[in-house]
Design a protein around this motif. Structure first.
Motif, PDB file in Angstrom:
ATOM      1  N   VAL A 126      43.344  15.477 -30.383  1.00 52.11           N
ATOM      2  CA  VAL A 126      43.376  15.059 -31.787  1.00 52.11           C
ATOM      3  C   VAL A 126      43.488  13.535 -31.877  1.00 52.11           C
ATOM      4  O   VAL A 126      42.795  12.899 -32.665  1.00 52.11           O
ATOM      5  CB  VAL A 126      44.537  15.748 -32.551  1.00 52.11           C
ATOM      6  N   LEU A 127      44.347  12.950 -31.065  1.00 51.54           N
ATOM      7  CA  LEU A 127      44.505  11.498 -31.081  1.00 51.54           C
ATOM      8  C   LEU A 127      43.212  10.803 -30.668  1.00 51.54           C
ATOM      9  O   LEU A 127      42.737   9.900 -31.362  1.00 51.54           O
ATOM     10  CB  LEU A 127      45.645  11.070 -30.152  1.00 51.54           C
ATOM     11  N   GLY A 128      42.633  11.240 -29.570  1.00 51.27           N
ATOM     12  CA  GLY A 128      41.443  10.575 -29.042  1.00 51.27           C
ATOM     13  C   GLY A 128      40.184  10.799 -29.849  1.00 51.27           C
ATOM     14  O   GLY A 128      39.374   9.887 -30.011  1.00 51.27           O
ATOM     15  N   GLU A 129      40.017  12.007 -30.375  1.00 51.76           N
ATOM     16  CA  GLU A 129      38.777  12.349 -31.059  1.00 51.76           C
ATOM     17  C   GLU A 129      38.834  12.180 -32.575  1.00 51.76           C
ATOM     18  O   GLU A 129      37.803  11.967 -33.202  1.00 51.76           O
ATOM     19  CB  GLU A 129      38.377  13.791 -30.732  1.00 51.76           C
ATOM     20  N   LYS A 130      40.017  12.287 -33.157  1.00 53.85           N
ATOM     21  CA  LYS A 130      40.100  12.266 -34.614  1.00 53.85           C
ATOM     22  C   LYS A 130      40.879  11.071 -35.145  1.00 53.85           C
ATOM     23  O   LYS A 130      40.342  10.267 -35.916  1.00 53.85           O
ATOM     24  CB  LYS A 130      40.715  13.579 -35.123  1.00 53.85           C
ATOM     25  N   ILE A 131      42.134  10.921 -34.740  1.00 48.10           N
ATOM     26  CA  ILE A 131      42.969   9.859 -35.315  1.00 48.10           C
ATOM     27  C   ILE A 131      42.445   8.481 -34.944  1.00 48.10           C
ATOM     28  O   ILE A 131      42.317   7.603 -35.802  1.00 48.10           O
ATOM     29  CB  ILE A 131      44.442  10.037 -34.890  1.00 48.10           C
ATOM     30  N   SER A 132      42.113   8.275 -33.688  1.00 51.06           N
ATOM     31  CA  SER A 132      41.635   6.954 -33.255  1.00 51.06           C
ATOM     32  C   SER A 132      40.305   6.566 -33.880  1.00 51.06           C
ATOM     33  O   SER A 132      39.975   5.380 -33.945  1.00 51.06           O
ATOM     34  CB  SER A 132      41.527   6.904 -31.725  1.00 51.06           C
ATOM     35  N   SER A 133      39.559   7.560 -34.340  1.00 55.54           N
ATOM     36  CA  SER A 133      38.265   7.251 -34.950  1.00 55.54           C
ATOM     37  C   SER A 133      38.321   7.203 -36.480  1.00 55.54           C
ATOM     38  O   SER A 133      37.287   7.057 -37.130  1.00 55.54           O
ATOM     39  CB  SER A 133      37.212   8.255 -34.489  1.00 55.54           C
ATOM     40  N   LEU A 134      39.524   7.303 -37.047  1.00 53.97           N
ATOM     41  CA  LEU A 134      39.650   7.152 -38.494  1.00 53.97           C
ATOM     42  C   LEU A 134      39.249   5.740 -38.899  1.00 53.97           C
ATOM     43  O   LEU A 134      39.384   4.794 -38.114  1.00 53.97           O
ATOM     44  CB  LEU A 134      41.091   7.421 -38.928  1.00 53.97           C
ATOM     45  N   PRO A 135      38.781   5.562 -40.133  1.00 56.44           N
ATOM     46  CA  PRO A 135      38.347   4.230 -40.571  1.00 56.44           C
ATOM     47  C   PRO A 135      39.464   3.191 -40.463  1.00 56.44           C
ATOM     48  O   PRO A 135      40.597   3.436 -40.867  1.00 56.44           O
ATOM     49  CB  PRO A 135      37.971   4.446 -42.042  1.00 56.44           C
ATOM     50  N   HIS A 136      39.131   2.060 -39.862  1.00 56.90           N
ATOM     51  CA  HIS A 136      39.969   0.866 -39.814  1.00 56.90           C
ATOM     52  C   HIS A 136      41.220   0.996 -38.952  1.00 56.90           C
ATOM     53  O   HIS A 136      42.130   0.165 -39.051  1.00 56.90           O
ATOM     54  CB  HIS A 136      40.341   0.402 -41.226  1.00 56.90           C
ATOM     55  N   VAL A 137      41.301   1.989 -38.077  1.00 56.83           N
ATOM     56  CA  VAL A 137      42.478   2.107 -37.197  1.00 56.83           C
ATOM     57  C   VAL A 137      42.402   1.029 -36.125  1.00 56.83           C
ATOM     58  O   VAL A 137      41.430   0.943 -35.382  1.00 56.83           O
ATOM     59  CB  VAL A 137      42.566   3.509 -36.553  1.00 56.83           C
ATOM     60  N   ALA A 138      43.435   0.199 -36.065  1.00 55.21           N
ATOM     61  CA  ALA A 138      43.516  -0.851 -35.048  1.00 55.21           C
ATOM     62  C   ALA A 138      44.342  -0.387 -33.859  1.00 55.21           C
ATOM     63  O   ALA A 138      43.991  -0.661 -32.709  1.00 55.21           O
ATOM     64  CB  ALA A 138      44.125  -2.119 -35.642  1.00 55.21           C
ATOM     65  N   SER A 139      45.458   0.320 -34.134  1.00 49.80           N
ATOM     66  CA  SER A 139      46.301   0.806 -33.043  1.00 49.80           C
ATOM     67  C   SER A 139      47.184   1.942 -33.539  1.00 49.80           C
ATOM     68  O   SER A 139      47.397   2.109 -34.744  1.00 49.80           O
ATOM     69  CB  SER A 139      47.175  -0.317 -32.483  1.00 49.80           C
TER      70      SER A 139
END
Length: 154
Positions: A126-139
């Motif tokens: 979920v972190l690698g495929e979904k959360i990290s690819s949310l718009p404008h996520v820097a970290s």
């Protein structure tokens, strides 16, 4: 639970408190619990629903029995915090079922997410495929919960 609102009297607050604990209670039992007769209790309940104090009814599922016992809290920092970026992030978060809660904060990060999945492998996906690819996520920074001491509104 302490509820204060100038539009609500003690009977309204009592109705809300009982309904928050037991949304399936009959109007007859609710009336008995708050000390009013059935008709005024039913009218008050309907008004509380229409005025938006009660926004709906639902079953509360046990996530542990469903195999969803891994909870992680995720700090999210955005690369852009202008209104359009915030709206894009908010809209995208709503589409991820594993994100149980999302709060915008006044902190040294922008959002705090509560993520519920079956195990660490599922969380990493979920972190690698979904959360990290949310718009404008820097970290992101993750905190894994060991035990839920208190959950719910009451």
């Amino acid at each position: 639970m302490q509820m204060t609102s100038p539009e609500l009297d003690r009977f309204d607050r009592a109705i809300l408190q009982v309904m928050a604990a037991d949304g399936r209670i009959s109007v007859t039992d609710l009336a008995r619990r708050i000390g009013l007769s059935k008709s005024p209790t039913q009218a008050r309940l309907k008004r509380l629903e229409q005025d938006g104090y009660i926004t709906g009814y639902r079953a509360i599922l046990d996530p542990i029995r469903l195999g969803l016992d891994h909870v992680a809290f995720v700090e999210v920092r955005l690369s852009d915090t202008r209104e359009a970026a915030l709206l894009a992030f908010n809209k995208a978060v709503a589409e991820i079922p594993e994100i149980e809660q999302c709060h915008m904060l006044a902190a040294n990060f922008d959002y705090l997410l509560k993520v519920r999945v079956r195990d660490m492998a599922a969380y990493r996906a979920v972190l690698g495929e979904k959360i990290s690819s949310l718009p404008h996520v820097a970290s992101t920074s993750t905190y894994v919960a060991m035990q839920a001491v208190k959950e719910g509104m009451l």
